[in-house]
Design an enzyme around this catalytic site. Structure first.
Site, PDB file in Angstrom:
ATOM      1  CE  LYS A   1      22.223  38.373  38.755  1.00  0.00           C
ATOM      2  NZ  LYS A   1      22.763  38.462  37.392  1.00  0.00           N
ATOM      3  CG  ASN A   2      26.271  36.889  38.734  1.00  0.00           C
ATOM      4  OD1 ASN A   2      25.250  36.991  38.060  1.00  0.00           O
ATOM      5  ND2 ASN A   2      26.938  37.939  39.189  1.00  0.00           N
TER       6      ASN A   2
ATOM      7  NE  ARG B   1      27.774  41.291  29.710  1.00  0.00           N
ATOM      8  CZ  ARG B   1      28.262  41.865  28.627  1.00  0.00           C
ATOM      9  NH1 ARG B   1      27.436  42.323  27.702  1.00  0.00           N
ATOM     10  NH2 ARG B   1      29.538  41.994  28.458  1.00  0.00           N
TER      11      ARG B   1
ATOM     12  CB  CYS C   1      22.736  46.356  33.816  1.00  0.00           C
ATOM     13  SG  CYS C   1      21.556  45.342  34.675  1.00  0.00           S
TER      14      CYS C   1
ATOM     15  NE  ARG D   1      27.943  44.503  31.303  1.00  0.00           N
ATOM     16  CZ  ARG D   1      27.185  43.869  32.192  1.00  0.00           C
ATOM     17  NH1 ARG D   1      25.943  44.250  32.375  1.00  0.00           N
ATOM     18  NH2 ARG D   1      27.652  42.854  32.875  1.00  0.00           N
TER      19      ARG D   1
ATOM     20  CG  ASP E   1      37.754  43.112  24.199  1.00  0.00           C
ATOM     21  OD1 ASP E   1      36.831  43.348  24.980  1.00  0.00           O
ATOM     22  OD2 ASP E   1      38.943  43.406  24.442  1.00  0.00           O
TER      23      ASP E   1
ATOM     24  CG  ASP F   1      27.438  42.848  40.588  1.00  0.00           C
ATOM     25  OD1 ASP F   1      27.676  43.803  39.823  1.00  0.00           O
ATOM     26  OD2 ASP F   1      27.355  41.670  40.182  1.00  0.00           O
TER      27      ASP F   1
ATOM     28  NE  ARG G   1      16.479  40.759  34.216  1.00  0.00           N
ATOM     29  CZ  ARG G   1      15.688  40.727  33.157  1.00  0.00           C
ATOM     30  NH1 ARG G   1      14.762  41.635  33.002  1.00  0.00           N
ATOM     31  NH2 ARG G   1      15.830  39.798  32.250  1.00  0.00           N
TER      32      ARG G   1
HETATM   33  C1  UD1 Z   1      30.058  39.789  35.748  1.00  0.00           C
HETATM   34  C2  UD1 Z   1      28.749  39.822  36.526  1.00  0.00           C
HETATM   35  C3  UD1 Z   1      28.371  41.264  36.875  1.00  0.00           C
HETATM   36  C4  UD1 Z   1      29.525  41.941  37.606  1.00  0.00           C
HETATM   37  C5  UD1 Z   1      30.839  41.788  36.851  1.00  0.00           C
HETATM   38  C6  UD1 Z   1      32.040  42.303  37.643  1.00  0.00           C
HETATM   39  C7  UD1 Z   1      27.563  37.885  35.667  1.00  0.00           C
HETATM   40  C8  UD1 Z   1      26.450  37.370  34.823  1.00  0.00           C
HETATM   41  N1  UD1 Z   1      27.698  39.224  35.699  1.00  0.00           N
HETATM   42  O1  UD1 Z   1      29.831  40.542  34.546  1.00  0.00           O
HETATM   43  O2  UD1 Z   1      27.222  41.220  37.693  1.00  0.00           O
HETATM   44  O3  UD1 Z   1      29.234  43.327  37.748  1.00  0.00           O
HETATM   45  O4  UD1 Z   1      31.081  40.403  36.544  1.00  0.00           O
HETATM   46  O5  UD1 Z   1      32.128  41.637  38.864  1.00  0.00           O
HETATM   47  O6  UD1 Z   1      28.269  37.128  36.308  1.00  0.00           O
HETATM   48  N2  UD1 Z   1      35.845  43.669  29.880  1.00  0.00           N
HETATM   49  C9  UD1 Z   1      36.495  43.950  28.698  1.00  0.00           C
HETATM   50  N3  UD1 Z   1      36.454  42.993  27.711  1.00  0.00           N
HETATM   51  C10 UD1 Z   1      35.820  41.803  27.844  1.00  0.00           C
HETATM   52  C11 UD1 Z   1      35.167  41.536  29.073  1.00  0.00           C
HETATM   53  C12 UD1 Z   1      35.181  42.501  30.071  1.00  0.00           C
HETATM   54  O7  UD1 Z   1      37.075  45.016  28.534  1.00  0.00           O
HETATM   55  O8  UD1 Z   1      35.827  40.998  26.898  1.00  0.00           O
HETATM   56  C13 UD1 Z   1      35.858  44.690  30.972  1.00  0.00           C
HETATM   57  C14 UD1 Z   1      34.467  45.236  31.255  1.00  0.00           C
HETATM   58  O9  UD1 Z   1      34.156  46.311  30.400  1.00  0.00           O
HETATM   59  C15 UD1 Z   1      34.583  45.628  32.717  1.00  0.00           C
HETATM   60  C16 UD1 Z   1      35.562  44.614  33.285  1.00  0.00           C
HETATM   61  O10 UD1 Z   1      36.235  44.037  32.165  1.00  0.00           O
HETATM   62  O11 UD1 Z   1      35.137  46.915  32.838  1.00  0.00           O
HETATM   63  C17 UD1 Z   1      34.936  43.511  34.110  1.00  0.00           C
HETATM   64  O12 UD1 Z   1      33.938  42.864  33.358  1.00  0.00           O
HETATM   65  P1  UD1 Z   1      33.559  41.327  33.571  1.00  0.00           P
HETATM   66  O13 UD1 Z   1      34.222  40.825  34.808  1.00  0.00           O
HETATM   67  O14 UD1 Z   1      33.794  40.604  32.298  1.00  0.00           O
HETATM   68  O15 UD1 Z   1      31.992  41.425  33.829  1.00  0.00           O
HETATM   69  P2  UD1 Z   1      30.878  40.434  33.352  1.00  0.00           P
HETATM   70  O16 UD1 Z   1      31.405  39.041  33.270  1.00  0.00           O
HETATM   71  O17 UD1 Z   1      30.168  40.986  32.141  1.00  0.00           O
END
Ligand code: UD1
Length: 447
Positions: A32-33, A103, A127, A132, A135, A323, A415
């Protein structure tokens, strides 16, 4: 009703009669991702591309609809193969409600910036397991010369980015972020000069998106390590076919479902090294994990033997995947003794614990740690899938449980799991989709 791909806006429940050991063989679908990242990346190609092994799941269909809303042509050659022609894209704006359904729509920021030098995108959904923020994504775009990338520039939930020109940059991510790594990589492919992403995420789907971009002519090196180097190119020629990697999280969920039902299941079309964090923990607990080239068999020689408790901490790849955290807590419930699950990635990802408690689980959560008291057994109950992976955990518990479980808002599970009802039935489970009562509310967005 055993299809799950077209159920936008519909709500329903799963009815599961538990207690049957799962037995047999199962095929894992495309990731999926990875698919979501690759499909977003496909809008950067200066030509056409064909994607194979695309999972037939709701989120992927939403992403295709987003591409169509930009003007791209997306044609299904069969349920898992799509031809994408983005040459007819006529806008850099994606601000409609579809964006907040998933997302991964945030990948359109990097892809549109790369393609058009501009992007106007509504903030994505997601979710609810804590804050989330995006930045880091915005910081990366800003370093590459994009205006409008400061958090204070966000206007009514819309991010308006513009770069003239987009240029290479040295980007240090102070938190390992999957999304920010992919977004920076996308934009950097078309930026002038060289980009370095330091402290990059290393998840398998990051490597898959990089391989896909390289297939279209990008120059990306080091994906899968914590420094990714990209040399921007002016054109990304198309006309190629690319096959999406198997879904690590789907595979892990079926490994756990097999284990908790005392089953014997061989899971095909997976990459065993991607499963190592889970396989190692399951071995520690006493499960047999037999690896083939592209398969894993999960079973036990003696189902009466003790299942050992353990402690698990989620962290970015190659650490234990967040996940799989909810499903693994269900697995820990089968241990003889107390186990510990430490959620190290998301702030608030134990919302499903009260639902498991309704089924008989004895779990105490303190901040980011869940203490799991094993061997309490599961009993059928009416529970709610609070999000995609939480729902998958409830499915595992329901398959093990004595009696019948109703999992409300099961569309959230669909999903991310292709044809889950049929796949589980093929392993001997008694599961069906049924209408559910309206008080559980409407559909939300994905992980
Ligand atoms: C992706 C996955 C999600 C998975 C996650 C971690 C997809 C569509 N989703 O989510 O299923 O749970 O990776 O493996 O691929 N963070 C910040 N600032 C940012 C971005 C992230 O502080 O700009 C923090 C988040 O709050 C979190 C951590 O970094 O604590 C990891 O997030 P991230 O790896 O970015 O998750 P996603 O890409 O949203």
């Amino acid at each position: 009703m055993d299809q799950n791909n077209g159920s936008v806006g519909k709500t329903y429940a799963y009815e599961i009669k538990g207690g049957t050991p799962l037995k047999g063989d199962i095929e894992i679908s495309g990731s999926k991702n990875a698919a979501l990242g690759v499909i977003a990346a496909s809008i950067m190609v200066d030509g056409v591309c064909t994607l194979e092994n695309v999972p037939d799941i709701l989120d992927v269909h939403v992403m295709f609809d987003l591409l169509r809303s930009l003007g791209a042509k997306v044609d299904a050659l069969d349920n898992h193969t799509y031809r994408i022609d983005p040459t007819s894209i006529n806008t850099f704006r994606a601000s409609g409600p579809l964006v907040s359904r998933i997302r991964a729509s945030y990948y359109l920021m990097g892809a549109l910036l790369g393609r058009c030098g501009k992007a106007s995108i509504r903030l994505p959904g997601g979710c609810n397991f804590g804050q989330r923020p995006i930045d880091l994504h915005l910081k990366a775009f800003q370093l590459m010369g994009a205006k409008g990338a400061r958090p204070s520039d966000i206007n009514s939930g819309i991010v308006n980015l513009e770069a003239d020109p987009l240029h290479g940059a040295r980007i240090y991510l102070d938190i390992v972020s999957v999304g920010a790594t992919i977004n920076a990589m996308l934009a950097a492919c078309k930026a002038q000069g060289k980009t370095e992403i330091i402290n990059a995420a290393k998840e398998p789907h990051i490597v898959d998106v990089a391989n896909f971009l390289n297939s279209m002519g990008a120059h990306i090196k080091g994906a899968g390590t914590d420094i990714i180097k990209i040399t921007g190119v002016p054109v990304l020629p198309g006309n190629f076919t690319y096959s999406i990697i198997p879904d690590q999280i789907e595979a892990g969920t079926y490994m756990i479902a097999a284990a908790v039902t005392n089953g014997d299941v061989t899971i095909h079309n997976l990459i065993p090294t991607h499963m190592e964090p889970l396989s190692a923990k399951m071995r520690e607990m006493g499960y047999q994990i037999e690896e083939g080239d592209e398969s894993i068999r999960v079973f036990r020689y003696n189902y009466d033997e003790e299942v050992y408790p353990t402690s698990v901490k989620t962290s970015p790849y190659p650490g234990f995947p967040t996940d799989l955290q909810p499903q693994t807590v269900v697995l820990l419930c089968s241990a003889d003794g107390q186990s510990r699950m430490h959620e190290n990635v998301w702030q608030n990802r134990f919302q499903y614990v009260p639902e498991l408690a309704k089924m008989g689980a004895n779990i105490n959560v303190y901040e980011r740690i869940a203490w799991v008291n094993g061997k309490t057994g599961f009993r059928g109950a009416t529970v709610e899938a609070t999000d995609l992976r939480a729902g998958a955990a409830l499915v595992c518990a329901a398959l093990e449980a004595e009696g019948t479980t109703y999992i409300m808002n099961a569309q959230r599970i669909d999903r991310g799991y292709e044809h889950i009802v049929q796949k589980l039935r093929d392993l001997g489970a008694t599961i069906s989709r049924v209408n559910h009562t309206p008080e559980y509310g409407e559909e939300d967005t994905e992980a």
